[in-house]
Design a protein around this motif. Structure first.
Motif, PDB file in Angstrom:
ATOM      1  N   PRO A 306       0.809  -1.216   0.000  1.00  0.00           N
ATOM      2  CA  PRO A 306       0.000   0.000   0.000  1.00  0.00           C
ATOM      3  C   PRO A 306       0.848   1.275   0.000  1.00  0.00           C
ATOM      4  CG  PRO A 306      -0.871  -1.586   1.566  1.00  0.00           C
ATOM      5  CD  PRO A 306       0.434  -2.123   1.101  1.00  0.00           C
ATOM      6  N   ARG A 307       0.293   2.304  -0.638  1.00  0.00           N
ATOM      7  CA  ARG A 307       0.921   3.627  -0.681  1.00  0.00           C
ATOM      8  C   ARG A 307      -0.185   4.643  -0.912  1.00  0.00           C
ATOM      9  NH1 ARG A 307       4.004   2.531  -6.444  1.00  0.00           N
ATOM     10  NH2 ARG A 307       2.142   2.564  -7.764  1.00  0.00           N
ATOM     11  N   ASN A 308       0.173   5.920  -0.753  1.00  0.00           N
ATOM     12  CA  ASN A 308      -0.805   7.008  -0.914  1.00  0.00           C
ATOM     13  C   ASN A 308      -2.039   6.768  -0.038  1.00  0.00           C
ATOM     14  OD1 ASN A 308       0.912   8.088  -2.905  1.00  0.00           O
ATOM     15  ND2 ASN A 308      -0.123   6.952  -4.526  1.00  0.00           N
ATOM     16  N   ILE A 309      -1.802   6.461   1.238  1.00  0.00           N
ATOM     17  CA  ILE A 309      -2.902   6.210   2.177  1.00  0.00           C
ATOM     18  C   ILE A 309      -3.467   7.546   2.628  1.00  0.00           C
ATOM     19  CG2 ILE A 309      -3.602   4.885   4.190  1.00  0.00           C
ATOM     20  CD1 ILE A 309      -2.094   3.291   2.061  1.00  0.00           C
ATOM     21  N   SER A 310      -4.766   7.683   2.582  1.00  0.00           N
ATOM     22  CA  SER A 310      -5.397   8.942   3.000  1.00  0.00           C
ATOM     23  C   SER A 310      -6.738   8.660   3.671  1.00  0.00           C
ATOM     24  CB  SER A 310      -5.596   9.874   1.801  1.00  0.00           C
ATOM     25  OG  SER A 310      -6.474   9.297   0.859  1.00  0.00           O
ATOM     26  N   LEU A 327     -15.531   8.120   8.641  1.00  0.00           N
ATOM     27  CA  LEU A 327     -14.176   8.266   8.117  1.00  0.00           C
ATOM     28  C   LEU A 327     -13.939   7.161   7.082  1.00  0.00           C
ATOM     29  CD1 LEU A 327     -12.180   8.853  11.423  1.00  0.00           C
ATOM     30  CD2 LEU A 327     -13.279  10.540   9.952  1.00  0.00           C
ATOM     31  N   SER A 328     -13.328   7.537   5.975  1.00  0.00           N
ATOM     32  CA  SER A 328     -13.068   6.579   4.892  1.00  0.00           C
ATOM     33  C   SER A 328     -11.570   6.521   4.612  1.00  0.00           C
ATOM     34  CB  SER A 328     -13.824   6.995   3.624  1.00  0.00           C
ATOM     35  OG  SER A 328     -13.531   6.116   2.568  1.00  0.00           O
ATOM     36  N   CYS A 329     -11.050   5.309   4.479  1.00  0.00           N
ATOM     37  CA  CYS A 329      -9.620   5.109   4.220  1.00  0.00           C
ATOM     38  C   CYS A 329      -9.425   4.617   2.789  1.00  0.00           C
ATOM     39  CB  CYS A 329      -9.039   4.093   5.208  1.00  0.00           C
ATOM     40  SG  CYS A 329      -7.246   3.894   5.072  1.00  0.00           S
ATOM     41  N   SER A 330      -8.566   5.250   2.045  1.00  0.00           N
ATOM     42  CA  SER A 330      -8.266   4.830   0.672  1.00  0.00           C
ATOM     43  C   SER A 330      -6.764   4.620   0.521  1.00  0.00           C
ATOM     44  CB  SER A 330      -8.758   5.870  -0.349  1.00  0.00           C
ATOM     45  OG  SER A 330      -8.069   7.091  -0.172  1.00  0.00           O
ATOM     46  N   SER A 331      -6.409   3.692  -0.368  1.00  0.00           N
ATOM     47  CA  SER A 331      -4.987   3.408  -0.597  1.00  0.00           C
ATOM     48  C   SER A 331      -4.800   2.867  -2.003  1.00  0.00           C
ATOM     49  CB  SER A 331      -4.464   2.403   0.428  1.00  0.00           C
ATOM     50  OG  SER A 331      -5.023   1.124   0.210  1.00  0.00           O
ATOM     51  N   ASP A 332      -3.568   2.977  -2.478  1.00  0.00           N
ATOM     52  CA  ASP A 332      -3.173   2.425  -3.778  1.00  0.00           C
ATOM     53  C   ASP A 332      -2.270   1.235  -3.497  1.00  0.00           C
ATOM     54  OD1 ASP A 332      -2.444   1.921  -6.377  1.00  0.00           O
ATOM     55  OD2 ASP A 332      -0.962   3.536  -6.471  1.00  0.00           O
ATOM     56  N   SER A 333      -2.677   0.043  -3.937  1.00  0.00           N
ATOM     57  CA  SER A 333      -1.877  -1.159  -3.703  1.00  0.00           C
ATOM     58  C   SER A 333      -2.272  -2.234  -4.700  1.00  0.00           C
ATOM     59  CB  SER A 333      -2.075  -1.681  -2.275  1.00  0.00           C
ATOM     60  OG  SER A 333      -3.421  -2.081  -2.077  1.00  0.00           O
ATOM     61  N   ASN A 334      -1.376  -3.202  -4.894  1.00  0.00           N
ATOM     62  CA  ASN A 334      -1.654  -4.337  -5.774  1.00  0.00           C
ATOM     63  C   ASN A 334      -1.047  -5.598  -5.150  1.00  0.00           C
ATOM     64  OD1 ASN A 334      -2.540  -5.788  -7.966  1.00  0.00           O
ATOM     65  ND2 ASN A 334      -0.790  -5.289  -9.259  1.00  0.00           N
ATOM     66  N   CYS A 370      -5.467   5.589   9.677  1.00  0.00           N
ATOM     67  CA  CYS A 370      -5.821   4.237   9.247  1.00  0.00           C
ATOM     68  C   CYS A 370      -4.574   3.535   8.735  1.00  0.00           C
ATOM     69  CB  CYS A 370      -6.917   4.250   8.170  1.00  0.00           C
ATOM     70  SG  CYS A 370      -6.357   4.730   6.522  1.00  0.00           S
ATOM     71  N   LYS A 371      -4.551   2.216   8.845  1.00  0.00           N
ATOM     72  CA  LYS A 371      -3.441   1.393   8.350  1.00  0.00           C
ATOM     73  C   LYS A 371      -3.993   0.456   7.268  1.00  0.00           C
ATOM     74  CE  LYS A 371      -1.887  -2.151  10.653  1.00  0.00           C
ATOM     75  NZ  LYS A 371      -1.228  -2.970  11.692  1.00  0.00           N
ATOM     76  N   SER A 372      -3.357   0.523   6.088  1.00  0.00           N
ATOM     77  CA  SER A 372      -3.751  -0.329   4.957  1.00  0.00           C
ATOM     78  C   SER A 372      -2.706  -1.425   4.807  1.00  0.00           C
ATOM     79  CB  SER A 372      -3.840   0.502   3.678  1.00  0.00           C
ATOM     80  OG  SER A 372      -4.114  -0.295   2.568  1.00  0.00           O
ATOM     81  N   ARG A 373      -3.162  -2.671   4.604  1.00  0.00           N
ATOM     82  CA  ARG A 373      -2.222  -3.788   4.533  1.00  0.00           C
ATOM     83  C   ARG A 373      -2.653  -4.781   3.454  1.00  0.00           C
ATOM     84  NH1 ARG A 373      -1.584  -8.822   7.197  1.00  0.00           N
ATOM     85  NH2 ARG A 373      -3.449  -8.471   8.445  1.00  0.00           N
ATOM     86  N   GLU A 378       2.493  -2.977   4.568  1.00  0.00           N
ATOM     87  CA  GLU A 378       1.463  -2.140   5.179  1.00  0.00           C
ATOM     88  C   GLU A 378       1.986  -0.717   5.306  1.00  0.00           C
ATOM     89  OE1 GLU A 378       2.388  -2.878   9.896  1.00  0.00           O
ATOM     90  OE2 GLU A 378       0.964  -4.213   8.884  1.00  0.00           O
ATOM     91  N   LYS A 379       1.027   0.233   5.474  1.00  0.00           N
ATOM     92  CA  LYS A 379       1.416   1.631   5.633  1.00  0.00           C
ATOM     93  C   LYS A 379       0.291   2.393   6.320  1.00  0.00           C
ATOM     94  CE  LYS A 379       3.512   5.524   3.211  1.00  0.00           C
ATOM     95  NZ  LYS A 379       3.949   6.083   1.914  1.00  0.00           N
ATOM     96  N   TYR A 380       0.702   3.381   7.154  1.00  0.00           N
ATOM     97  CA  TYR A 380      -0.250   4.237   7.858  1.00  0.00           C
ATOM     98  C   TYR A 380      -0.511   5.496   7.043  1.00  0.00           C
ATOM     99  CZ  TYR A 380       0.265   1.533  12.182  1.00  0.00           C
ATOM    100  OH  TYR A 380       0.257   0.552  13.131  1.00  0.00           O
ATOM    101  N   SER A 381      -1.706   6.006   7.213  1.00  0.00           N
ATOM    102  CA  SER A 381      -2.043   7.302   6.634  1.00  0.00           C
ATOM    103  C   SER A 381      -1.497   8.406   7.522  1.00  0.00           C
ATOM    104  CB  SER A 381      -3.559   7.446   6.505  1.00  0.00           C
ATOM    105  OG  SER A 381      -4.134   7.558   7.806  1.00  0.00           O
ATOM    106  N   ASP A 382      -1.502   9.636   7.037  1.00  0.00           N
ATOM    107  CA  ASP A 382      -1.270  10.783   7.910  1.00  0.00           C
ATOM    108  C   ASP A 382      -2.473  10.937   8.835  1.00  0.00           C
ATOM    109  OD1 ASP A 382       1.153  11.330   6.704  1.00  0.00           O
ATOM    110  OD2 ASP A 382       0.273  12.709   5.234  1.00  0.00           O
ATOM    111  N   ALA A 383      -2.239  11.581   9.956  1.00  0.00           N
ATOM    112  CA  ALA A 383      -3.314  11.759  10.934  1.00  0.00           C
ATOM    113  C   ALA A 383      -4.274  12.864  10.500  1.00  0.00           C
ATOM    114  CB  ALA A 383      -2.733  12.099  12.292  1.00  0.00           C
TER     115      ALA A 383
END
Length: 463
Positions: A306-310, A327-334, A370-373, A378-383
């Motif tokens: 994951p990247r670009n977590i927001s 609250l909605s979490c979005s991420s770019d991952s494959n 949020c943490k996307s994995r 895995e990666k955390y978003s900014d707060a």
């Protein structure tokens, strides 16, 4: 008689000899062939008869290949070490002088004569028999283009005396294709499968020609792309190697394309550190002077963590106690991330791409991440900060809010949204300081928000 011969037209030499033999003293040697062409390693039979005058008795007869100008006796071939084991006399001492010579080689290409001796005289059958020993050669074009007709000829340096039946071989395997004039092999509408090593043979003899390579040229076909490495999933940062193969003659030039754009040349295409930007469809083009062809597309699907977590907050404007907040979490991952975790101030509070609070209170104020994995990382978003406004603070600011001073900074009317974050920490720290206790877990942000411009408008309207 002599005068009549001189005045007549010239007669062929052989006819003159016949007249001489018939009208002479009955001395003569007759050969079935004056010239014999035989294959190497074969057996040659020279048919021969001889005559001599009545009253003579044969004392010796033999074959020779050497004639001396003087009266010296020529050597007997049967006594020659090079011939003694191969020469067989089939005649007699009366009229038959036939011989058989086996396993002939090019060294046996000579003139051969039959000689016989009686108790009264001697005779040599001249001009003799000329033996030529030959081998077989395949005459073929060096190359032919697929679809053309090609003829291969089995040749010898002289015309074989004995009738021969020819056989053909490709890569040492017998062929049954059509033949023309017996010693020719005709390949109609030649195919690439017809390329190979060709040889011919005479069935009656144990002799095969040297092989000749037939080169069939054709345009590229069976063009395909394969991924040499890695063998499994392609992950960002891997080294990836693609290989292009095709069937063509002459060998083809290879070009590579991604989504129709040229990216490289050569049968191998390598990417040292692949990224998601390299994902897409790849093709290779195989080209020679007979044509070109593209392969089917191969898709490179580059996996990455994951990247670009927001985090986004639904709605807009101020958040007041009692509101429902999502609250909605979005991420770019494959592959796409299916595992999302939510944290408030470092404490896990929920799972899923959506985190909802049905009736928010001031206790829900604070920083959320949020943490996307996925399986690659895995990666955390900014707060993001939730500032929940208390209803009593809203009423107070609306009633008296000509200006708001916080921390020594004055915000006047006409500003955009002013966020005032008050903390229980300030009140409780003073109390804890007096009591000598300090508990960081008690630090909870209290946030209020107010739109100063909206407040001023309301105050003016109230007046």
């Amino acid at each position: 008689m002599v005068m009549s011969i001189r005045m007549a037209s010239p007669l062929p030499l052989i006819f003159l000899l016949m007249i001489y033999e018939v009208s002479g003293a009955d001395w003569g040697v007759s050969y079935s062939h004056s010239q014999i062409c035989a294959l190497k390693n074969s057996s040659v039979t020279i048919y021969c008869t001889y005559t001599y005058p009545t009253g003579h008795q044969i004392k010796k007869n033999f074959w020779t290949k050497t004639l001396f100008k003087d009266n010296a006796e020529p050597p007997d071939l049967s006594e020659d070490p090079g011939y003694s084991q191969r020469l067989q006399y089939l005649g007699d001492k009366q009229e038959n002088c036939t011989i058989r010579l086996s396993h002939v080689t090019q060294k046996d290409s000579q003139m051969y004569y039959f000689r016989f001796i009686t108790e009264k005289d001697k005779w040599t059958g001249k001009p003799g028999v000329s033996l030529t020993v030959t081998d077989l050669q395949v005459e073929s074009p060096e190359r032919v283009t697929e679809g053309q007709n090609v003829s291969l000829t089995c040749k010898s340096s002289c015309a074989l005396t004995d009738r021969a039946t020819y056989a053909w071989y490709r890569n040492s395997q017998p062929l049954t294709e059509r033949r023309d004039r017996n010693n020719q092999l005709l390949l109609q509408s030649v195919r690439r499968e017809d390329a190979g090593r060709y040889s011919c043979a005479v069935q009656e003899h144990n002799l095969t020609s040297p092989e000749v390579q037939l080169n069939v040229t054709f345009e590229p076909s069976s063009v395909s792309v394969s991924i040499i490495s890695p063998s499994g999933e392609i992950v960002e940062g891997d080294s990836v190697t693609l290989s292009c193969s095709s069937d063509s003659n002459p060998p083809a030039e290879i070009s590579w394309f991604k989504e129709g754009t040229f990216v490289g040349s050569g049968s191998i295409y390598s990417i040292s550190k692949i990224s998601s930007d390299h994902s897409g469809e790849y093709k290779c083009k195989s080209r020679n002077n007979h044509g070109e062809k593209y392969s089917d597309a191969v898709t490179l699907n580059v996996m990455y963590p994951p990247r670009n977590i927001s985090v986004s907050i639904n709605g807009s404007g101020e958040i007041v106690e009692g509101d429902s907040v999502t609250l909605s979490c979005s991420s770019d991952s494959n592959p796409p991330a299916l595992n999302f975790s939510w944290f408030k101030g470092g404490t896990f509070v929920g799972s899923g791409r959506i985190y909802s609070i049905s009736k928010i209170s001031s206790d829900d104020s604070g920083e959320y991440k949020c943490k996307s994995r996925n399986k690659h990382g895995e990666k955390y978003s900014d707060a993001v900060t939730l500032c929940v406004m208390s209803v009593r603070w809203v009423l107070w600011f609306k009633a008296f809010g000509v200006g708001v001073a916080v921390g020594g900074v004055v915000f006047g009317l006409g500003g955009a949204s002013v966020y005032i974050c008050l903390t229980k920490r300030m009140n409780r720290r003073s109390a804890m300081k007096n009591s000598g206790n300090s508990d960081p877990s008690e630090d909870v942000n209290l946030c209020t928000a107010y739109d100063v411009s909206e407040m001023s408008n309301q105050m003016i309207h109230h007046r």
